[in-house]
Each structure stands twice: as C-alpha cells, then as structure tokens.
Scaffold this active site. Structure first.
Site, PDB file in Angstrom:
ATOM      1  NE  ARG A  80     -26.716  32.802 -35.382  1.00  0.00           N
ATOM      2  CZ  ARG A  80     -26.095  31.935 -34.581  1.00  0.00           C
ATOM      3  NH1 ARG A  80     -26.791  31.148 -33.799  1.00  0.00           N
ATOM      4  NH2 ARG A  80     -24.779  31.862 -34.574  1.00  0.00           N
ATOM      5  CD  GLU A  92     -20.401  26.574 -28.080  1.00  0.00           C
ATOM      6  OE1 GLU A  92     -21.326  27.233 -28.580  1.00  0.00           O
ATOM      7  OE2 GLU A  92     -20.475  25.361 -27.845  1.00  0.00           O
TER       8      GLU A  92
END
Ligand SMILES: O=P(O)(O)OC[C@H]1O[C@H](OP(=O)(O)OP(=O)(O)O)[C@H](O)[C@@H]1O
Ligand SMILES: Nc1ncnc2[nH]cnc12
Length: 181
Positions: free
Chosen positions: A64, A101
């Site tokens: 991204r 994460e």
C-alpha cells in the site's frame, strides 16, 4: 493543512471491523484511492507539504505504500524506490524482519538503490506499531541514506508508531488519525 480537505480524506476511508482477524479494525485506503478527488487531494496535500524541502528519493513499502509513494515521487520529480516483501527484487538486497500489528514479516530493498548521503522521504499508507517503517528506515540507513521525514495518510496513534519513529530522529506527517484500534 486545510481542515475540510483532511475531513474529506478521512470520510473516504472505509472501516471494516474484525479484518483480517477478530479485534482488528481495518482502515481501508482502497476506498480513498477509488475516489478521484480523494486520491488527488491526498497526493496534492503531501506534495504541498514536502515540495519546499530537499529530497533525493522517495521510498515506499509494499504494497500500500506504493499507492501513495509512487505518485508523490512523480509529483516531486524524484525517483521512487520500492521496498518489497522477500523474493521480489532481482538484484542484491538488504533485508530486515519486523513485527506487524497482526503477524511477522520481512522486507527487502535493492542494495544499490540508495547512495551514501541520499536524503530520503519514506511513505506508507498507514502507521500502526511503526515496525514496517522502522525496518525500512534501518535498511536505508544501512545503505548510507539520511531519513528525517516519513509520511502517512493514516495514523493509529494508540499503537505507538509515531513515538517509535520520533525516537529514531524521524519527523512524522500523518493526514488523519484514527484513535483506538
Ligand atoms: O506500522 P505497522 O504496525 O508496521 O503497520 C503498518 C503497515 O501494515 C500494513 O501493511 P501490510 O504489511 O499489511 O502489507 P500490505 O501493504 O501489503 O497490505 C500497512 O500498509 C503498513 O505498511
Ligand atoms: N488497523 C489497520 N488497518 C489497516 N491496515 C493496517 N495495517 C496495520 N494495522 C492496520
């Protein structure tokens, strides 16, 4: 930066609960870049912020980070260096593993992409724990590059990424904050 533009950008970002795992609130930039004005205004804001500063290269992280890093490099008339997941770059690479994460991964960058003394702007879509961009900065610095700025469209401030990058001597720009995670 214009508050209305920032609010508009924030309004274009979709939120998907429990993706890719239960408990993760996914902030989805694909809905932002699908919107012609959302995409355009995001790149324009970043360009306006950085155009008076002096950089040699823009580095963006797969995948991204490419969406925002490449058009920003183009707008600033700079070269773009892709940092990629393992096994995708054909020349000799530097490598760093890092925690996400929601998992663990590894990144690679061409050894010869950064020359000693290059001033590098790092770009990614989202700052969470900061592990991705920390690994990216370590590789750039290992190659002799200078990293003082990193840009993100989204920050998840409760995950500590900004503090982690600040501790590395990097100034963080984020367009929108999503507190909580
Ligand atoms: O600050 P961090 O905790 O490191 O997390 C942020 C990173 O996580 C996401 O990438 P992901 O690894 O999911 O890969 P993708 O861009 O290929 O979807 C996002 O695009 C950032 O690069
Ligand atoms: N909560 C989140 N939403 C979207 N991308 C992410 N990358 C890491 N955490 C994320």
């Amino acid at each position: 930066m214009n508050r209305n533009t920032l609010d508009f950008i924030q309004s274009c970002i979709a939120t998907i609960p429990d993706y890719p795992k239960p408990g993760i609130i996914f902030r989805d930039v694909t809905s932002l870049v699908e919107h012609p004005q959302g995409f355009h205004q995001t790149i324009e804001l970043l360009k306006e912020h950085y155009q008076s500063m002096s950089f040699d290269k823009v580095v963006g992280t797969e995948a991204r980070g490419f969406i925002f890093g490449a058009p920003l490099a183009y707008a600033l008339q700079l070269g773009f260096i892709p940092v990629r997941k393992p096994g995708k770059l054909p020349r000799s690479v530097l490598e760093q593993s890092y925690q996400l994460e929601y998992g663990e991964d590894c990144l690679q960058m061409h050894c010869d992409a950064i020359k000693p003394g290059d001033k590098v702007l790092v770009v990614d879509d989202l700052l969470a724990t900061g592990g991705t961009v920390e690994a990216t900065i370590k590789m750039i610095r290992e190659a002799g590059g200078i990293v003082e700025h990193a840009a993100f469209v989204i920050s998840l401030p409760d995950l500590g990424g900004e503090e982690r990058l600040t501790a590395m001597g990097v100034k963080v720009l984020k367009l929108v904050d999503f507190p909580g995670h």
